[in-house]
Write a protein that holds these residues in place. Structure first.
Motif, short mmCIF file in Angstrom:
data_model
loop_
_atom_site.label_atom_id
_atom_site.label_comp_id
_atom_site.label_asym_id
_atom_site.label_seq_id
_atom_site.Cartn_x
_atom_site.Cartn_y
_atom_site.Cartn_z
N THR A 218 7.43 7.11 7.72
CA THR A 218 6.05 6.65 7.95
C THR A 218 5.91 6.30 9.43
O THR A 218 6.69 5.54 9.98
CB THR A 218 5.71 5.43 7.08
OG1 THR A 218 6.62 4.36 7.36
CG2 THR A 218 5.79 5.79 5.60
N MET B 157 8.35 -1.40 5.04
CA MET B 157 8.34 -0.58 3.83
C MET B 157 9.45 -1.00 2.87
O MET B 157 9.31 -0.91 1.65
CB MET B 157 8.51 0.90 4.19
CG MET B 157 7.46 1.43 5.15
SD MET B 157 5.80 1.26 4.48
CE MET B 157 4.83 1.34 5.97
N ASN C 233 -6.15 6.13 3.13
CA ASN C 233 -5.04 6.05 4.06
C ASN C 233 -5.49 6.39 5.47
O ASN C 233 -6.45 7.14 5.68
CB ASN C 233 -3.90 6.97 3.62
CG ASN C 233 -4.37 8.33 3.14
OD1 ASN C 233 -5.09 8.43 2.15
ND2 ASN C 233 -3.99 9.38 3.85
N GLU D 104 0.83 -1.21 0.00
CA GLU D 104 0.00 0.00 0.00
C GLU D 104 0.87 1.26 0.00
O GLU D 104 0.62 2.21 -0.74
CB GLU D 104 -0.92 0.00 1.22
CG GLU D 104 -1.74 1.27 1.37
CD GLU D 104 -2.45 1.36 2.71
OE1 GLU D 104 -2.96 2.47 3.02
OE2 GLU D 104 -2.50 0.37 3.45
N PHE D 105 1.93 1.24 0.81
CA PHE D 105 2.77 2.42 0.86
C PHE D 105 3.67 2.55 -0.36
O PHE D 105 3.97 3.68 -0.78
CB PHE D 105 3.59 2.44 2.15
CG PHE D 105 2.84 3.09 3.28
CD1 PHE D 105 2.86 4.46 3.46
CD2 PHE D 105 2.06 2.32 4.13
CE1 PHE D 105 2.14 5.07 4.47
CE2 PHE D 105 1.34 2.92 5.16
CZ PHE D 105 1.38 4.29 5.32
N ILE E 248 -0.95 12.26 4.79
CA ILE E 248 0.27 12.13 4.00
C ILE E 248 0.68 13.50 3.48
O ILE E 248 -0.10 14.18 2.80
CB ILE E 248 0.07 11.16 2.82
CG1 ILE E 248 -0.22 9.75 3.35
CG2 ILE E 248 1.29 11.16 1.91
CD1 ILE E 248 -0.57 8.75 2.26
N GLU F 9 15.17 5.79 4.33
CA GLU F 9 14.03 5.68 5.23
C GLU F 9 14.48 5.97 6.65
O GLU F 9 15.37 5.31 7.18
CB GLU F 9 13.40 4.29 5.18
CG GLU F 9 12.20 4.17 6.12
CD GLU F 9 11.49 2.83 6.07
OE1 GLU F 9 10.44 2.72 6.73
OE2 GLU F 9 11.99 1.91 5.39
N HIS G 165 1.63 4.49 -2.59
CA HIS G 165 1.63 5.91 -2.21
C HIS G 165 2.95 6.58 -2.59
O HIS G 165 2.96 7.72 -3.06
CB HIS G 165 1.40 6.05 -0.71
CG HIS G 165 0.04 5.65 -0.24
ND1 HIS G 165 -1.10 5.86 -0.98
CD2 HIS G 165 -0.37 5.06 0.93
CE1 HIS G 165 -2.16 5.43 -0.30
NE2 HIS G 165 -1.73 4.93 0.84
N PHE G 166 4.06 5.89 -2.35
CA PHE G 166 5.37 6.48 -2.67
C PHE G 166 5.45 6.83 -4.16
O PHE G 166 6.00 7.88 -4.52
CB PHE G 166 6.50 5.49 -2.34
CG PHE G 166 6.64 5.15 -0.89
CD1 PHE G 166 6.19 6.01 0.11
CD2 PHE G 166 7.23 3.96 -0.50
CE1 PHE G 166 6.31 5.69 1.45
CE2 PHE G 166 7.37 3.63 0.84
CZ PHE G 166 6.91 4.49 1.82
N THR H 220 4.18 10.72 6.90
CA THR H 220 2.82 10.51 7.43
C THR H 220 2.76 11.12 8.83
O THR H 220 3.74 11.06 9.58
CB THR H 220 2.43 9.03 7.48
OG1 THR H 220 3.19 8.35 8.48
CG2 THR H 220 2.65 8.37 6.13
#
Length: 276
Positions: free
Chosen positions: A157, A81, A263, A54-55, A267, A73, A58-59, A188
């Motif tokens: 995140t 992630m 989400n 899911e992330f 974000i 990160e 988004h990325f 986030t």
């Protein structure tokens, strides 16, 4: 040219949606990707690989992440992630570095991810954190051990959701130092704009933040203040701007506050002031 990237001149990573959807589907079905045992997972409940996918979406779709980017990160946990990124970033240009204050998570990543992916590296940094590393020796007076302007895409995140204003400012300052001109910061957070404040007041929000005092930070649990932290939107955006980070797109507000959204957390995508 990579099938995921249509035009290098685009402001964000424009993708072939069908190809990208197929990639996400294949990652979720990949039985050979290592998943940490539940008793070692300290980053939250839910489907470990599905949340990572899911992330990744988004990325790419919100943050403009490209397969050739150099990625950092902050707060990589136990690789939730990072794991889907092993299937997206293209070596040797695409490279990932991650660090965390929890040594056990880094140990697992070094044992299970690093050996198979030469373009991935993990390290433990002993920063003090009331929730995850209360005995940590490092604080926000130092710098992160990464070179200036060495990162294309940096993300945090569920990190500032456990920080006070001083540490949040520190990481925003360091992000600006580490990002190359035009690089993006993906964050986030629990962001208190006027609408979210109203929803908190109306008891619609979970976490139910206590809106007392002048801010800019607010907690939800007096017994465990760093379990969930929200920030005034004006303070967060102004602090980022002071470091040279401009909001690149409208905040994608999450459903924690009672809004309708895909989400959970809000974000924010920032861009280093100078274009690539």
């Amino acid at each position: 040219m990579n099938a995921l990237t249509r035009t290098p001149a685009a402001d964000a990573a424009e993708i072939d949606e069908a190809v990208f959807a197929s990639l996400l589907k294949s990652i979720r079905r990949n039985r050979f990707l290592p998943i940490p045992p539940q008793e070692r997972n300290f980053v939250g409940d839910g489907d470990f690989l599905a949340i990572g996918c899911e992330f990744l979406r988004h990325f790419v779709e919100l943050g403009g992440l490209r397969p050739q980017d150099r990625v950092l990160e902050i707060g990589c946990g136990i690789g939730r992630m990072a794991l889907p990124l092993t299937q997206y970033l293209e070596a040797p240009a695409g490279h990932y570095s991650g660090f965390d204050v929890v040594a056990a998570g880094i140990d697992w990543c070094k044992q299970n991810i690093e050996p198979a992916y030469a373009n991935f590296e993990f390290q433990h940094l002993d920063f003090n954190n009331q929730l995850y590393n209360p005995e940590g020796r490092l604080n926000e007076q130092g710098t992160l051990p990464f070179a200036d302007a060495s990162v294309d895409f940096l993300f945090m995140t569920s990190v500032v959701t456990h920080l006070d204003p001083a540490y949040t400012t520190f990481y925003l300052r360091e992000a600006a130092r580490l990002l190359r001109p035009g690089g993006r910061l993906f964050v986030t957070a629990f962001v208190l704009d006027a609408a979210n404040r109203s929803l908190v007041d109306a008891k619609k929000a979970r976490p139910a933040f206590i809106l007392e005092g002048d801010g800019p930070d607010y907690i939800a649990d007096r017994a465990h203040p760093m379990a969930a932290v929200a920030f005034d939107s004006d303070w967060l955006l102004a602090t980022a701007r002071t470091q040279g980070l401009q909001l690149q797109r409208p905040i994608a507000f999450g459903h924690w506050s009672g809004r309708v959204a895909e989400n959970f957390q809000d974000i924010c995508v920032f861009q280093h002031a100078k274009p690539r």
